[in-house]
Scaffold this active site. Structure first.
Site, mmCIF file in Angstrom:
data_model
loop_
_atom_site.group_PDB
_atom_site.id
_atom_site.type_symbol
_atom_site.label_atom_id
_atom_site.label_comp_id
_atom_site.label_asym_id
_atom_site.label_seq_id
_atom_site.Cartn_x
_atom_site.Cartn_y
_atom_site.Cartn_z
ATOM 1 N N HIS A 78 0.859 -1.184 0.000
ATOM 2 C CA HIS A 78 0.000 0.000 0.000
ATOM 3 C C HIS A 78 0.892 1.229 0.000
ATOM 4 O O HIS A 78 1.827 1.337 0.796
ATOM 5 C CB HIS A 78 -0.882 -0.044 1.244
ATOM 6 C CG HIS A 78 -1.877 1.070 1.352
ATOM 7 N ND1 HIS A 78 -2.395 1.726 0.253
ATOM 8 C CD2 HIS A 78 -2.465 1.651 2.431
ATOM 9 C CE1 HIS A 78 -3.252 2.646 0.665
ATOM 10 N NE2 HIS A 78 -3.295 2.625 1.975
ATOM 11 N N GLU A 80 0.147 4.441 0.625
ATOM 12 C CA GLU A 80 -0.158 5.579 1.491
ATOM 13 C C GLU A 80 1.054 5.882 2.368
ATOM 14 O O GLU A 80 1.773 4.988 2.805
ATOM 15 C CB GLU A 80 -1.401 5.287 2.335
ATOM 16 C CG GLU A 80 -2.003 6.526 2.950
ATOM 17 C CD GLU A 80 -3.395 6.287 3.534
ATOM 18 O OE1 GLU A 80 -4.002 7.260 4.014
ATOM 19 O OE2 GLU A 80 -3.870 5.142 3.519
ATOM 20 N N ASP A 82 1.812 6.625 5.345
ATOM 21 C CA ASP A 82 2.096 6.047 6.656
ATOM 22 C C ASP A 82 2.716 4.654 6.539
ATOM 23 O O ASP A 82 3.174 4.080 7.534
ATOM 24 C CB ASP A 82 0.846 6.002 7.535
ATOM 25 C CG ASP A 82 -0.354 5.376 6.866
ATOM 26 O OD1 ASP A 82 -0.492 5.499 5.646
ATOM 27 O OD2 ASP A 82 -1.183 4.762 7.570
ATOM 28 N N HIS A 144 -8.297 0.405 0.675
ATOM 29 C CA HIS A 144 -9.182 1.511 0.383
ATOM 30 C C HIS A 144 -8.600 2.473 -0.653
ATOM 31 O O HIS A 144 -9.167 3.541 -0.887
ATOM 32 C CB HIS A 144 -9.533 2.268 1.661
ATOM 33 C CG HIS A 144 -8.328 2.921 2.319
ATOM 34 N ND1 HIS A 144 -8.276 4.278 2.513
ATOM 35 C CD2 HIS A 144 -7.185 2.428 2.786
ATOM 36 C CE1 HIS A 144 -7.132 4.580 3.106
ATOM 37 N NE2 HIS A 144 -6.469 3.475 3.281
ATOM 38 N N ASP A 163 -4.050 -2.051 4.948
ATOM 39 C CA ASP A 163 -4.980 -1.376 5.862
ATOM 40 C C ASP A 163 -6.239 -2.186 6.183
ATOM 41 O O ASP A 163 -6.933 -1.900 7.162
ATOM 42 C CB ASP A 163 -5.402 -0.023 5.275
ATOM 43 C CG ASP A 163 -4.354 1.056 5.510
ATOM 44 O OD1 ASP A 163 -3.371 0.778 6.216
ATOM 45 O OD2 ASP A 163 -4.513 2.172 4.984
ATOM 46 N N TYR A 191 -12.832 2.262 12.640
ATOM 47 C CA TYR A 191 -11.947 2.219 11.480
ATOM 48 C C TYR A 191 -12.744 1.889 10.213
ATOM 49 O O TYR A 191 -12.586 2.537 9.178
ATOM 50 C CB TYR A 191 -10.862 1.169 11.722
ATOM 51 C CG TYR A 191 -9.740 1.178 10.719
ATOM 52 C CD1 TYR A 191 -8.620 1.971 10.899
ATOM 53 C CD2 TYR A 191 -9.782 0.363 9.589
ATOM 54 C CE1 TYR A 191 -7.578 1.973 9.989
ATOM 55 C CE2 TYR A 191 -8.749 0.354 8.678
ATOM 56 C CZ TYR A 191 -7.649 1.158 8.878
ATOM 57 O OH TYR A 191 -6.624 1.146 7.963
ATOM 58 N N HIS A 224 -2.189 -1.792 10.552
ATOM 59 C CA HIS A 224 -2.525 -1.010 11.748
ATOM 60 C C HIS A 224 -3.140 -1.948 12.784
ATOM 61 O O HIS A 224 -3.874 -2.880 12.440
ATOM 62 C CB HIS A 224 -3.542 0.094 11.441
ATOM 63 C CG HIS A 224 -3.031 1.194 10.574
ATOM 64 N ND1 HIS A 224 -2.026 2.051 10.959
ATOM 65 C CD2 HIS A 224 -3.408 1.591 9.331
ATOM 66 C CE1 HIS A 224 -1.804 2.921 9.985
ATOM 67 N NE2 HIS A 224 -2.628 2.662 8.987
#
Length: 397
Positions: A78, A80, A82, A144, A163, A191, A224
């Site tokens: 992923h 993203e 983070d 997502h 995620d 979430y 996460h």
């Protein structure tokens, strides 16, 4: 910083962010984790990295197990930031032989990081031999982000899901059976409600696809929160439930107030809902966060919105939460609108258009009050609550 052993060959080498309280507009009262995983195979493999500022923590954990230079493969599930923010520094320090991502991941990583290192694209069904085990890939587009994908460590039977199936929950206890359900269940629901909800139709299709592929992992390792090892099916079943958005006899009254008039109207509406047999929650935006409203909305069938008029518009806190909820695309809602004004009722009545934008079926006309509500307004508010309750009951039949 020490790595945490997951299996004989797999280690958690991520970072814990105890202090983050806002994640792009979502309140993270319990912090979060950025999970990265190290596989000790003949070709040592790192799955995902961490947020840029946590790079030293990740590298220290890796170094507690293996010389980082021995890592041959990095996989980015992923893009993203983070999870990819530390990727350039990790690549520079490790100098891996191969870096894998999805096709959309390549595009996103290129646009975000402007990397000077080559990356290889993989798609659903592709496999790589890491020496002693095999990693296969499953694209999870729009779960997502468009680039999202899962990596499946076949012999160890671990599914790394970026995620998906995660939560913003800082914990030093790495596994589901080490954490209290009363604490994590709300965070998992929150979430889903704030991040995954708009893609619920995709979730249902994807869960069906994974089932047809015959995947039944003994562990699910998201990016996460904690790792699901005792009962991975628990979070999968929760996703199926939340994605279905089955109606429940519950309604929210979301409002703000200046001088108390709109709040009085909210209380009358709540009474109408209660008399109709509907569970009701009043959420004042003076004290609630938008992401908590979204969480409560996940299992609700009714949404009634109320605002006073300020500068010929709705109250700023209501504009904020309504913009936020619009993007989450909650289905199967009925509701209504109300508000108070001094000399311009237009913004209150314009809330009817907002209901349409939110996909809410109006059960009754907008109720407005010039300044302080009188008895007739009080009765109209109770009637609005009762009408929404009755409409919900019809849908539940």
């Amino acid at each position: 910083m020490q790595a945490i052993q997951v299996t004989d060959k797999v280690y958690w080498v991520g970072a814990i962010d105890w202090n983050i309280r806002d994640f792009h507009g979502y309140s993270t009262n319990r912090g979060t984790t950025y999970n990265a995983y190290l596989i000790l195979s003949d070709k040592p493999t790192l799955i995902d990295t961490v947020k840029k500022e946590f790079y030293p923590e990740m590298m220290a954990r890796i170094a507690s197990v293996i010389d980082p230079k021995k890592i041959e493969i990095i996989i980015s599930n992923h893009s993203e930031m983070d999870h990819s923010g530390a990727l350039p520094e990790a690549v520079a320090a490790i100098e891996p032989k191969e870096i894998y991502c999805s096709d959309m991941g390549l595009k996103d990583l290129s646009a975000q990081l402007h990397p000077k290192f080559p990356m290889k694209v993989v798609k659903t069904g592709d496999k790589i031999d890491i020496g002693g085990d095999t990693i296969s890939f499953v694209e999870a587009r729009m779960l997502h982000w468009p680039d999202s994908m899962f990596s499946y460590l076949e012999k160890e039977n671990i599914l790394f899901t970026n995620d998906v199936f995660g939560m913003h929950y800082a914990t030093s206890r790495l596994f589901d059976d080490e954490n209290e359900e009363r604490l994590w269940l709300y965070e998992a629901e929150k979430y889903y409600a704030n991040i995954v909800l708009p893609y619920s139709d995709i979730v249902l299709r994807f869960l069906d696809t994974v089932q047809k592929m015959g995947l039944s992992p003994k562990m699910i390792a998201p990016d996460h929160g904690f790792i699901w090892r005792k009962d991975p099916s628990k979070i999968v079943n929760l996703y199926a439930k939340w994605a279905a958005q089955a109606p429940k006899n519950k309604a929210l009254v979301v409002y703000d107030t200046m001088w108390g008039s709109t709040q009085k109207m909210a209380q009358y509406i709540a009474e109408g809902l209660r008399l109709g047999g509907t569970e009701v929650k009043l959420l004042s935006m003076h004290s609630c966060h938008r992401s908590d409203v979204a969480t409560e909305l996940l299992d609700s069938s009714g949404l009634i919105i109320g605002s006073p008029v300020l500068n010929s518009g709705i109250f700023p806190s209501m504009a904020d939460v309504l913009c936020y909820l619009k993007g989450l695309k909650k289905k199967h809602l009925v509701g209504g609108a109300f508000g108070s004004y001094g000399w311009n009722p237009g913004p209150v009545h314009a809330l009817a258009n907002t209901l349409t934008e939110l996909g809410v079926e109006a059960a009754a006309p907008v109720v407005s009050s010039k300044f302080v509500p009188d008895d007739s307004v009080a009765q109209a508010c109770k009637a609005l609550g009762l009408a929404v309750s009755q409409k919900i009951a019809e849908k539940l039949k």
